[in-house]
Design a protein around this motif. Structure first.
Motif, PDB file in Angstrom:
ATOM      1  N   UNK A 187      -7.738  20.525  11.223  1.00  0.00           N
ATOM      2  CA  UNK A 187      -7.562  20.324  12.662  1.00  0.00           C
ATOM      3  C   UNK A 187      -8.763  19.600  13.223  1.00  0.00           C
ATOM      4  N   UNK A 188      -8.586  18.935  14.366  1.00  0.00           N
ATOM      5  CA  UNK A 188      -9.732  18.241  14.973  1.00  0.00           C
ATOM      6  C   UNK A 188     -10.763  19.242  15.484  1.00  0.00           C
ATOM      7  N   UNK A 189     -11.932  18.750  15.860  1.00  0.00           N
ATOM      8  CA  UNK A 189     -12.954  19.632  16.419  1.00  0.00           C
ATOM      9  C   UNK A 189     -12.402  20.354  17.647  1.00  0.00           C
ATOM     10  N   UNK A 190     -12.698  21.642  17.736  1.00  0.00           N
ATOM     11  CA  UNK A 190     -12.246  22.410  18.906  1.00  0.00           C
ATOM     12  C   UNK A 190     -10.791  22.838  18.832  1.00  0.00           C
ATOM     13  N   UNK A 247     -13.119  32.208   2.065  1.00  0.00           N
ATOM     14  CA  UNK A 247     -12.880  31.300   3.198  1.00  0.00           C
ATOM     15  C   UNK A 247     -14.071  30.358   3.318  1.00  0.00           C
ATOM     16  N   UNK A 248     -13.790  29.070   3.233  1.00  0.00           N
ATOM     17  CA  UNK A 248     -14.861  28.067   3.306  1.00  0.00           C
ATOM     18  C   UNK A 248     -14.672  27.237   4.569  1.00  0.00           C
ATOM     19  N   UNK A 249     -15.598  27.363   5.493  1.00  0.00           N
ATOM     20  CA  UNK A 249     -15.505  26.646   6.765  1.00  0.00           C
ATOM     21  C   UNK A 249     -16.398  25.402   6.711  1.00  0.00           C
ATOM     22  N   UNK A 286     -11.473  24.747   5.269  1.00  0.00           N
ATOM     23  CA  UNK A 286     -11.385  23.799   6.382  1.00  0.00           C
ATOM     24  C   UNK A 286     -12.368  22.679   6.067  1.00  0.00           C
ATOM     25  N   UNK A 287     -11.948  21.474   6.324  1.00  0.00           N
ATOM     26  CA  UNK A 287     -12.827  20.333   6.064  1.00  0.00           C
ATOM     27  C   UNK A 287     -12.386  19.153   6.923  1.00  0.00           C
ATOM     28  N   UNK A 338      -9.588  13.681   2.189  1.00  0.00           N
ATOM     29  CA  UNK A 338      -9.371  13.312   0.789  1.00  0.00           C
ATOM     30  C   UNK A 338      -9.567  14.554  -0.096  1.00  0.00           C
ATOM     31  N   UNK A 339     -10.563  15.343   0.262  1.00  0.00           N
ATOM     32  CA  UNK A 339     -10.831  16.581  -0.490  1.00  0.00           C
ATOM     33  C   UNK A 339      -9.650  17.522  -0.394  1.00  0.00           C
TER      34      UNK A 339
END
Lengths: 310, 257
Positions: A39-42, A160-162, A193-194, A198-199
């Motif tokens: 998702x986009x920032x925010x 969970x990887x933020x 989340x990234x 591509x990842x």
């Protein structure tokens, strides 16, 4: 029926300043999945992760980790989760070894076992030579890897990887993904989340896209990518012809004397394009996607969602 | 979490706190020792020799328990407020918040660390005092309990301060504008029996007066207040502040958004 690794049910969060960060999020992640939360920032990703890891209080709704409610049985649910947060959040004056051993201690793991685990994960993440240096001396990439090692100390069933690779160089990023892929193959469910789509495309099997506090897409990566009907390629060529070949369903544009952009339907084959270019005396030396496929879909979904909301 | 895992978690926090106290010993242990040495030299030796006796003791002997308790209180308070606020500021408090550890373990761990620093500093100051005067502990159990309870009260108060604090200035305000005046007016340097009314009665609402006098009773065997009252006051503060701190942790005030 298998108990989901994560089941989120109508989760809502309104902050004290009135900002409605989550407007009823529901999603399910199956055990063993490598799940992308984009998702986009925010958009509300970090709020959702904050609620799951008990750093943010939900306004309503619930979430279950392997069937354990984060509200009714917080302690048991937290035992199942490992969190790699977006921001650096360890004591910079402590040593990586102590940071890991202490984290295990907070989960009730004794020092002997904690020391063995700390050595194991610091070695696997290539940090062992820095284990007894102050953490503030580590590079940015090392600090990110340290947070992964720390999150592994309780050997979580759900990791969970933020945005764990934000600002990390490509070599370290690849080594991090190699590690995380390894633990996923060993059975740990991973939520990622990234902003490096591509990842997400390479690593994740399922995906949810969140925007303005709502899930706008939740499906498998394969199904999502299959919905992409148009792709744009950039071709490096020996020279751009004076009269560009005309092909039905393909739009060709010259970007400069040695580069052509081809926008074409996914149903269109590439052989006819190459044949047409060859007939005009053009030799294609290399080609690439103009943008990552997931990136194109992501932008489209988010923009479409906003147009509908407006 | 089971009792044994809670114990491991508690031990982890206490150990981390003690390592911190010892790692920065030039900030945590030496300054109070130097300050108190100056108090002993100036108030005890130079001025005290002209004051005469108080409750049958030399002025130097009389102020030693007060100064030791003052060191314990200020260092317990300062330790927990700076350590917990530092963890909040550096965001590594999140390491504990995302763990299965119950709130009471977090609170007890930090309080134990702060009490430990208070006790270490108190012992250091007491040893320094022995270079200036003779002291014989009259009631060892009372002495020990008053130290532990007094340090616990101010550790809990420091924790509450750190929970609410948003910047480093916020943890300096209470010691400057509340703790120091209350300590100086809490019978550290004088017996409240010297004060006329209404000042004597007003002094009795100061909780530090009870801590100083409980400790003084333990060391010298004299007190301005009934010793049972002093312990009741300290216990009430321990229970009240513990309840407040645990409620703040449960609601996540200043910690969870």
């Amino acid at each position: 029926m298998t108990t989901p690794a994560l089941h989120v049910n109508d989760l809502r969060k309104t902050y004290g300043n009135g900002v409605e960060a989550l407007k009823g999020i529901s999603l399910t992640v199956q055990p063993g999945d490598f799940f992308a939360l984009l998702g986009p920032n925010g958009a509300g990703k970090s709020t959702l992760i904050g609620i799951l890891s008990s750093l943010v209080n939900a306004s309503s709704g619930d979430a279950e980790v392997f069937g354990v409610s984060i509200h009714r049985n917080r302690s048991e649910a937290m035992r199942l989760i490992g969190l790699v947060p977006q921001e650096i959040n360890f004591n910079q004056f402590e040593k990586p070894f102590d940071i890991c051993v202490n984290q295990a201690g907070f989960y009730g793991i004794g020092r002997a076992e904690a020391s063995e685990r700390a050595e194991k994960y610091l070695k696997e993440l290539r940090l062992w030579d820095k284990a007894h240096h102050q953490a503030r001396m580590l590079s940015g990439g090392m600090k990110r890897r340290l947070m992964i090692a720390r999150a592994m100390m309780n050997e979580p069933k759900l990791l969970i990887l933020d945005e764990p690779t934000a600002g990390v160089d490509i070599e370290i990023r690849r080594s991090m993904w190699q590690f995380v892929s390894g633990i996923n193959e060993a059975g740990t469910t991973v939520i990622l989340t990234t902003h490096y789509l591509e990842e997400a495309e390479q690593l994740c099997r399922n995906i949810a896209i969140i925007d303005q506090g709502r899930i706008v897409q939740n499906t498998s990566m394969k199904s999502l990518l299959a919905t992409l009907d148009v792709e744009t390629f950039v071709l490096d060529v020996s020279g751009v012809p004076a009269d560009m070949p005309s092909l039905p369903g393909v739009v060709l544009r010259a970007l400069d004397d040695h580069t052509i952009e081809a926008e074409m339907s996914r149903s269109h084959d590439l052989n006819s394009l190459f044949a047409a270019l060859s007939a005009h005396g053009v030799t294609v030396t290399s080609m690439r996607n103009k943008a990552n496929r997931l990136e194109e879909l992501f932008v489209r979904l988010v923009e479409h969602g906003r147009e509908n909301a407006a | 979490m089971s009792a044994s895992t809670n114990l491991v978690a508690l031990g982890t926090i206490v150990r981390r706190e003690i390592v911190r106290i010892l790692r920065i010993w030039t900030q945590t242990l030496i300054p109070p020792a130097i300050t108190m040495t100056l108090y002993f030299v100036i108030f005890g030796k130079l001025i005290g020799s002209r004051i005469g006796t108080m409750h049958g003791f030399t002025y130097m002997q009389y102020i030693v328990p007060g100064l030791v308790m003052m060191s314990i209180i200020t260092n317990s308070y300062g330790n927990i407020s700076s350590s917990f606020f530092g963890a909040k500021f550096g965001r590594f408090v999140e390491e504990m918040l995302v763990s299965p550890m119950p709130n009471w373990v977090i609170l007890l761990g930090y309080v134990t660390g702060a009490v430990t620093r208070g006790v270490i500093v108190g012992a250091l100051v007491l040893v320094i005092a022995l270079f200036f005067t003779d002291l014989h502990v009259a009631h060892p159990v009372t002495t020990f309990l008053s130290v532990v309870l007094g340090a616990t009260v101010f550790s809990l108060a420091g924790f509450v301060n750190a929970v609410f604090a948003k910047k480093f200035d916020d943890i300096a305000l209470v010691p400057t504008f509340v703790l120091t005046p209350l300590t100086y007016l809490g019978g550290v340097f004088y017996s409240v029996d010297l004060l006329g009314e209404p000042w004597r009665s007003i002094s009795l609402v100061n909780p530090i007066l009870y801590m100083v006098n409980a400790f003084r009773f333990g060391v010298l065997g004299v007190s301005d207040v009934p010793i049972a009252t002093a312990f009741v006051v300290m216990l009430v503060f321990v229970v009240g502040l513990s309840a407040v701190a645990l409620r703040l942790l449960k609601r996540g005030v200043g910690l969870r958004s």
